[in-house]
Write a protein that holds these residues in place. Structure first.
Motif, PDB file in Angstrom:
ATOM      1  N   ALA B 173     -10.550  -6.484  -4.843  1.00  0.00           N
ATOM      2  CA  ALA B 173     -11.516  -7.173  -5.619  1.00  0.00           C
ATOM      3  C   ALA B 173     -12.334  -8.157  -4.678  1.00  0.00           C
ATOM      4  CB  ALA B 173     -10.907  -7.926  -6.695  1.00  0.00           C
ATOM      5  N   LEU B 174     -11.384  -8.741  -3.679  1.00  0.00           N
ATOM      6  CA  LEU B 174     -12.097  -9.508  -2.745  1.00  0.00           C
ATOM      7  C   LEU B 174     -12.959  -8.793  -1.809  1.00  0.00           C
ATOM      8  CD1 LEU B 174      -9.257 -12.280  -1.845  1.00  0.00           C
ATOM      9  CD2 LEU B 174     -10.987 -12.376  -3.488  1.00  0.00           C
ATOM     10  N   TYR B 175     -12.443  -7.609  -1.764  1.00  0.00           N
ATOM     11  CA  TYR B 175     -13.521  -6.774  -0.807  1.00  0.00           C
ATOM     12  C   TYR B 175     -14.783  -6.512  -1.332  1.00  0.00           C
ATOM     13  CZ  TYR B 175     -11.076  -5.247   3.532  1.00  0.00           C
ATOM     14  OH  TYR B 175     -10.643  -5.154   4.678  1.00  0.00           O
ATOM     15  N   ASP B 181     -16.686  -1.773   0.932  1.00  0.00           N
ATOM     16  CA  ASP B 181     -16.381  -0.699  -0.015  1.00  0.00           C
ATOM     17  C   ASP B 181     -14.850  -0.790  -0.192  1.00  0.00           C
ATOM     18  OD1 ASP B 181     -15.700   1.604  -1.023  1.00  0.00           O
ATOM     19  OD2 ASP B 181     -16.140   2.956   0.667  1.00  0.00           O
ATOM     20  N   PRO B 182     -14.387  -1.072  -1.565  1.00  0.00           N
ATOM     21  CA  PRO B 182     -12.947  -1.271  -1.736  1.00  0.00           C
ATOM     22  C   PRO B 182     -12.274  -0.324  -1.500  1.00  0.00           C
ATOM     23  CG  PRO B 182     -14.329  -1.142  -3.802  1.00  0.00           C
ATOM     24  CD  PRO B 182     -15.253  -1.073  -2.634  1.00  0.00           C
ATOM     25  N   GLU B 183     -12.839   0.972  -1.236  1.00  0.00           N
ATOM     26  CA  GLU B 183     -11.896   2.134  -0.988  1.00  0.00           C
ATOM     27  C   GLU B 183     -11.853   2.490   0.500  1.00  0.00           C
ATOM     28  OE1 GLU B 183     -10.022   3.230  -3.526  1.00  0.00           O
ATOM     29  OE2 GLU B 183     -11.063   1.921  -4.648  1.00  0.00           O
ATOM     30  N   ALA B 184     -12.644   1.715   1.399  1.00  0.00           N
ATOM     31  CA  ALA B 184     -12.656   1.888   2.866  1.00  0.00           C
ATOM     32  C   ALA B 184     -11.782   0.864   3.550  1.00  0.00           C
ATOM     33  CB  ALA B 184     -13.921   1.909   3.019  1.00  0.00           C
ATOM     34  N   GLY B 278      -4.616 -14.724  -4.202  1.00  0.00           N
ATOM     35  CA  GLY B 278      -5.927 -14.268  -4.204  1.00  0.00           C
ATOM     36  C   GLY B 278      -6.875 -14.840  -3.206  1.00  0.00           C
ATOM     37  N   SER B 279      -6.096 -15.811  -2.297  1.00  0.00           N
ATOM     38  CA  SER B 279      -7.014 -16.378  -1.493  1.00  0.00           C
ATOM     39  C   SER B 279      -7.178 -15.953  -0.005  1.00  0.00           C
ATOM     40  CB  SER B 279      -6.963 -17.768  -1.452  1.00  0.00           C
ATOM     41  OG  SER B 279      -5.376 -18.240  -0.806  1.00  0.00           O
ATOM     42  N   PRO B 298       0.428 -10.979 -11.343  1.00  0.00           N
ATOM     43  CA  PRO B 298      -0.040  -9.726 -11.850  1.00  0.00           C
ATOM     44  C   PRO B 298      -1.542  -9.199 -11.589  1.00  0.00           C
ATOM     45  CG  PRO B 298       0.844 -11.183 -13.497  1.00  0.00           C
ATOM     46  CD  PRO B 298       0.969 -12.017 -12.034  1.00  0.00           C
ATOM     47  N   GLN B 299      -2.225 -10.239 -11.557  1.00  0.00           N
ATOM     48  CA  GLN B 299      -3.823 -10.175 -11.209  1.00  0.00           C
ATOM     49  C   GLN B 299      -3.921  -9.346 -10.085  1.00  0.00           C
ATOM     50  OE1 GLN B 299      -6.709 -11.450 -13.412  1.00  0.00           O
ATOM     51  NE2 GLN B 299      -5.235 -10.612 -14.729  1.00  0.00           N
ATOM     52  N   VAL B 300      -3.338  -9.983  -9.068  1.00  0.00           N
ATOM     53  CA  VAL B 300      -3.645  -9.630  -7.477  1.00  0.00           C
ATOM     54  C   VAL B 300      -2.787  -8.255  -7.374  1.00  0.00           C
ATOM     55  CG1 VAL B 300      -2.887 -10.070  -4.974  1.00  0.00           C
ATOM     56  CG2 VAL B 300      -3.623 -11.989  -6.774  1.00  0.00           C
ATOM     57  N   PHE B 301      -1.861  -8.166  -8.249  1.00  0.00           N
ATOM     58  CA  PHE B 301      -1.278  -6.518  -8.012  1.00  0.00           C
ATOM     59  C   PHE B 301      -2.026  -5.377  -8.624  1.00  0.00           C
ATOM     60  CE2 PHE B 301       1.570  -3.125  -9.918  1.00  0.00           C
ATOM     61  CZ  PHE B 301       2.167  -2.800  -8.528  1.00  0.00           C
ATOM     62  N   GLU B 302      -2.797  -5.841  -9.397  1.00  0.00           N
ATOM     63  CA  GLU B 302      -4.072  -4.845 -10.096  1.00  0.00           C
ATOM     64  C   GLU B 302      -4.838  -4.586  -8.941  1.00  0.00           C
ATOM     65  OE1 GLU B 302      -4.877  -4.703 -13.987  1.00  0.00           O
ATOM     66  OE2 GLU B 302      -2.763  -4.430 -13.895  1.00  0.00           O
ATOM     67  N   ASN B 303      -5.217  -5.335  -8.229  1.00  0.00           N
ATOM     68  CA  ASN B 303      -6.282  -5.300  -7.383  1.00  0.00           C
ATOM     69  C   ASN B 303      -5.568  -4.738  -5.961  1.00  0.00           C
ATOM     70  OD1 ASN B 303      -8.202  -5.960  -9.039  1.00  0.00           O
ATOM     71  ND2 ASN B 303      -8.088  -8.182  -8.673  1.00  0.00           N
TER      72      ASN B 303
END
Lengths: 292, 442, 306
Positions: B173-175, B181-184, B278-279, B298-303
């Motif tokens: 999410a931060l990416y 690109d969040p996948e790269a 998340g920082s 939990p939120q950060v885990f999702e991302n």
């Protein structure tokens, strides 16, 4: 004096002496012995005379540690002698709900150092509430580096020490305040003495012995400061290790299987002599005050 | 009342006399009690009671159950044996084992990492496994086995148990917020630092690309870019031009705000918390950290996404080793050795890896399809596969001589370089000098 | 800081409050407007200090009540759980035998409290009230025990404990701090501040030193007994390093040692850690609450009653 009376003090002292000798004094003599050796836990050691003390005298790290420790005592002790007294006076009156406040003011004492560190580090961080407040009030232009600048770090550690010690010494003062005869206050009040004057003329003289006690105890504690530095300034004791205290250095040098126990013992011995000297000086100081 | 100080009271005399007498008579200046290695006969005898100390494993109830089951299985296989399990919290463990070692009181099988064990290994406290069972070495991952050797000495003084090897975890999410690109995922240090800078710019103080976590990564990162850390004569040598370049780069990133300002004096824990808050966008860590993220954030885990550990081309990646060691003061070294072999065998280590996200140290267990199976699509399985596959080029990059004292001395100088109070070259030179002063290298 | 400020009211106000001071010990009384203002200000200051001091406690309590959907490390942090639960407390019990650990801690802390009050007061009385050769030496010796950093001597202490057969026993945990220099110093200071008249009367009556200690002096220092009791209980309850060193089997662990197992390389649930911390802190607060009534039964009252 009859023999029985001669023995009485020793009978009363016996349990305390036994514990002190077996678990403190004897191990202490072991420390004295080790201070003349290059002992390491894993490999053992040999007597090297006064070499450790010579090495201390020429060690910048040692003098830095000693200087920081002394500074710590000078700043923290007066605050811990005065502030808890005011706090105790604040929670002494028997007004509704005061027990709740007393117990709450004591909670920092029992809070774990880790949690205390977590919270203070949060408060003092660059974008933390303290910096926000200071900037909003236009006290400072940019944020202050409380956690990365050596001087500010030392002050931050002192702040935490004082904050955590308030409740502790408050408790000691509370019993002392109970001993101040109420008639004294009332007499002063009838004489028209205001709060400040009553404090100076009635409260302060009555709690002077307790102030000495708190002074000695907080000075000894300040000489041994370690946890605050570890938690606030990190395991290196600030950038470049500039915020180290004596006990911090003693632990760093002496712990682990490979720690230089002999060298650490020599440093402890110096700390011991400093502290005893400081306590005796405090007692002298207060006695002179009393006589003056 | 007036008290006159009397320097030579009865009490003082008693205290002094008894103190000096007891202290000096009772305590020699010898090091730890090293005991004696058991004979082959004794080593083949598996019977009686042993104590088994682990480091902080009971915090996970499943893991605790696994240990207890394995102990029962051992006791069943070797009737007449009894294993008493003690779990020791990591905090204060060194002090505890130091006191135990001084008293010749160490548990029969003790769980240590190579760095903590090294000084005791050097003094000959532990049983030489190579001598006790010459065939054993071949079954274990070579890089892990070597962790329990002492430079300049014959023998191996512990059996590797479980391994962890980091993967790169990052917050997709931060990416995305930074326009990346969040996948790269970053594959090289250059990419990592460029992306970190981009994230920090986008975060503008609210979040950052990466936390330096010097305490955890400084030394291993040097090794991963090919800097020689210590030579054969145990002289520290990490002040090379490549290292200077690395430190200069770290300093530049710190001073331009790629790292959080407070990160200078912070450690791995703060980096962990930052990631969970998340920082912080990128956090290299062992797969076992994923569980913690899930529970705390939990939120950060999702991302969270995982990617392979980063190292320079041709250089090794890092792994951490935990081992089991048998003190020669043990009166039942035969049973201790049998138990050590039993709990580290392929079957039992595989069971361990299924309970907790660690890697086994026996090669046979590593070949199990379990480590290649990421069909459930979770980041945890992916991380397990990535770290298992990295193992062939993994080494325990932290030199065994890098103990807390050396570490703090080195980091103190590097902090000054980051803050701009010392040039990178001077900082590294001084760090090497201080490190050598501590470990006795010239 | 504060109490002085509250008291620096203009002269008229001071004069006005004099009548309200007189019936101070009558429990129910009407407050004059000035008194009311003063009282309000007092509470305001108390509330201000409260905010400054209870942060960590509230933070830990909040974390311990957070549910699975709550984040522990979010920025900015929040104290009030959005998904509140008591599950974390039962999870503590799943991970560690918390009942057993609490029982061990209670034994250690209670015995330590009793021994510190008893032996500490005995020694403190001798130092403060009796003349004998070696008094000052003994005082300095106890002072010295406060100064020696434990980190420096723990290995020798462990070796001694091993020789005495104390390893892995609760007695081994208790004995080194069964009476601390701290307790002795507090009692010494309390006995020193007792009016000498009390004692002298007893001496004239032919009381022995023991009678003077137990019958005359002890009832006058109940406040200090409470303080030493609280501190001893707290130190024993909180101590971590020594119990961990001297105890080798898990069923003997004290709570602070056992709580370390709540977080580790394979479990890092900060909510459960916070719940464990709360479990450890609550008994201390209860002890404080119970003991604080005694703070004020100091010298004056005790002497009159005794």
């Amino acid at each position: 004096m009859r023999p029985r009376r001669l023995l009485t003090p020793w009978v009363l002292l016996a349990p305390a002496l036994a514990v002190a000798l077996i678990f403190h004094i004897v191990p202490f003599f072991r420390t004295v012995q080790l201070s003349f050796t290059d002992f390491r836990l894993a490999s053992g050691g040999e007597y090297i005379g006064l070499e450790n003390f010579g090495a201390l005298a020429s060690s910048d790290v040692f003098w830095l540690s000693a200087g920081n420790t002394l500074l710590y005592v000078i700043v923290v002790v007066p605050l811990l002698v005065m502030l808890p007294l005011f706090l105790a006076m604040l929670v002494q009156p028997k007004i509704p709900g005061i027990a709740f406040f007393r117990a709450s003011f004591y909670t920092p004492v029992i809070a774990s150092m880790v949690v205390v560190g977590l919270i203070w580090v949060f408060l003092l961080r660059e974008q933390g509430p303290v910096n926000w407040l200071l900037q909003t009030l236009k006290v400072v232009q940019g944020p202050l580096p409380f956690l990365t600048d050596a001087t500010l770090l030392l002050l931050s550690c002192m702040l935490v020490t004082v904050w955590k010690g308030l409740g502790f010494y408050m408790v000691i003062y509370l019993t002392a305040l109970a001993n101040v005869p109420g008639e004294l206050h009332e007499a002063a009040q009838v004489d028209g003495a205001g709060g400040v004057r009553r404090f100076w003329s009635v409260t302060l003289p009555s709690v002077r012995p307790t102030m000495l006690l708190v002074g000695v105890l907080s000075a000894i504690a300040a000489m041994k400061v370690y946890a605050e530095i570890f938690v606030i300034a990190g395991e290196t004791a600030g950038p470049g290790g500039q915020v180290r205290s004596l006990v911090f250095t003693i632990r760093e040098v002496g712990s682990g299987f490979d720690g230089q126990v002999g060298y650490a013992a020599a440093m402890s011995l110096v700390l011991f002599v400093f502290t005893i000297g400081l306590t005796v000086a405090l007692q002298k100081l207060s006695r002179e005050n009393e006589e003056a | 009342m007036k008290l006159k100080p009397r320097k030579h009271g009865i009490l003082g005399a008693i205290a002094l006399a008894s103190g000096v007498a007891i202290a000096l008579a009772g305590c020699s200046l010898e090091g730890v009690d090293t005991g004696a290695a058991a004979s082959d006969d004794e080593l083949s005898k598996v019977d009686g009671e042993i104590s088994f100390a682990t480091l902080e494993l009971s915090s996970n109830p499943d893991l605790a159950a696994y240990i207890e089951d394995t102990i029962s299985a051992f006791e069943k296989e070797y009737p007449g044996t009894e294993v008493e399990w003690i779990d020791v919290p990591f905090a204060g463990a060194q002090e505890k084992f130091a006191a135990d070692a001084a008293a010749g009181n160490l548990p029969d099988v003790v769980n240590l990492n190579p760095n903590i064990a090294q000084p005791l290994e050097r003094e000959g406290v532990f049983l030489d496994i190579d001598a006790a069972d010459p065939e054993l070495a071949a079954e274990y991952v070579a890089g892990a086995w070597e962790g329990f050797q002492v430079p300049g000495q014959e023998g191996t003084f512990g059996v590797p148990w479980y391994l962890t090897s980091e993967v790169t975890m990052y917050n997709a999410a931060l990416y995305e917020q930074a326009g990346l690109d969040p996948e790269a995922a970053p594959e090289t240090f250059d990419e990592l630092y460029e992306q970190a800078a981009a994230v920090s710019t986008a975060g503008a103080g609210a979040f950052y690309g990466i936390h330096p976590a010097l305490e955890n990564r400084f030394m291993t990162d040097l090794a991963k870019i090919g800097v020689p850390l210590i030579d054969e004569d145990l002289v520290w040598t990490f002040n090379t031009p490549e290292a200077v370049e690395h430190v200069e780069r770290l300093a530049e990133m710190y001073q331009t705000g790629v790292f959080p300002a407070d990160s200078l004096t912070q450690n791995l824990n703060d980096a962990k918390e930052g990631y969970q808050a998340g920082s912080i966008a990128v956090f290299p860590s062992g797969p076992n950290f994923l569980n913690g993220i899930q529970q705390n954030a939990p939120q950060v885990f999702e991302n969270t996404r995982v990617a392979p550990q980063i190292a320079a081309e041709g250089e090794p990646i890092n792994m951490s080793v935990m081992g089991l060691l048998i003190p020669k003061t043990s009166e039942n070294q035969g049973t201790a050795l049998a138990f050590t072999k039993f709990i580290t065998n392929a079957e039992n280590q595989l069971a361990f890896a299924k309970v907790a996200p660690v890697l086994p140290s026996v090669t046979e267990a590593l070949e199990d399809p379990f480590f290649q199976d990421d069909s459930d699509g979770t980041e945890l399985s992916k991380a397990r596969k990535l770290s298992a596959n990295g193992l062939e080029r993994a080494e325990n990059l932290t030199p065994v001589q890098y103990d807390d004292q050396v570490k703090n001395a080195v980091l103190a100088k590097i902090q000054l370089a980051l803050a701009g109070d010392l040039s990178a070259q001077d900082a590294l030179d001084q760090a090497v000098e201080d490190a050598n002063a501590i470990t006795g290298g010239e | 800081m504060s109490i002085i400020d509250t008291n620096t009211v203009p002269a008229e106000a001071t004069a006005a409050e004099v009548p309200t001071r007189e019936p101070r010990r009558l429990r129910k009384r009407k407050l004059t407007p000035a008194g009311l203002a003063k009282r309000s200000l007092h509470y305001l200051v108390l509330a201000g200090v409260l905010v400054l001091l209870v942060g960590p406690f509230v933070f830990t309590l909040g974390t311990s009540l957070k549910g699975p959907a709550d984040s522990v490390f979010s920025y900015p942090p929040y104290f009030i759980p959005r998904d509140p639960t008591l599950d974390n407390f039962s999870k503590v019990a799943d991970v560690i035998p918390v009942g057993q650990f609490i029982w061990n801690s209670l034994i250690v802390a209670t015995v330590s409290t009793v021994t510190n009050i008893l032996f500490g007061s005995m020694a403190g009385f001798a130092l403060a009230r009796l003349r004998f050769r070696g008094n000052m030496t003994a005082y300095l010796l106890f002072l010295a025990t406060l100064v020696i950093p434990f980190e420096v001597i723990f290995i020798s202490v462990f070796l001694t404990s091993k020789q005495m057969g104390l390893v892995d026993t609760l007695a081994g945990v208790i004995l080194p701090t069964a009476v601390t220099g701290f307790s002795i110093l507090l009692f010494r200071s309390a006995f020193l501040s007792l009016p000498r008249a009390i004692d002298e009367a007893a001496v004239l009556d032919g009381a022995t030193e023991f009678q003077r200690y137990w019958r005359v002096s002890m009832p006058s220092v109940t406040g200090t007994m409470a303080v030493v009791g609280i501190f001893s209980f707290m130190f024993a309850w909180d101590d971590f390093l020594w119990p961990q060193i001297v105890l080798t089997s898990q069923q003997n662990y004290t709570l602070t040692v056992g709580l370390q197992f709540l977080a580790g390389a394979f479990a890092d649930d900060q909510k459960v850690v916070a719940a464990g911390t709360m479990i450890a802190v609550i008994p201390l607060i209860i002890v404080f609450f119970l003991a604080q009534k005694w703070f004020f039964r100091g010298a004056g009252e005790g002497a009159v009653k005794g």
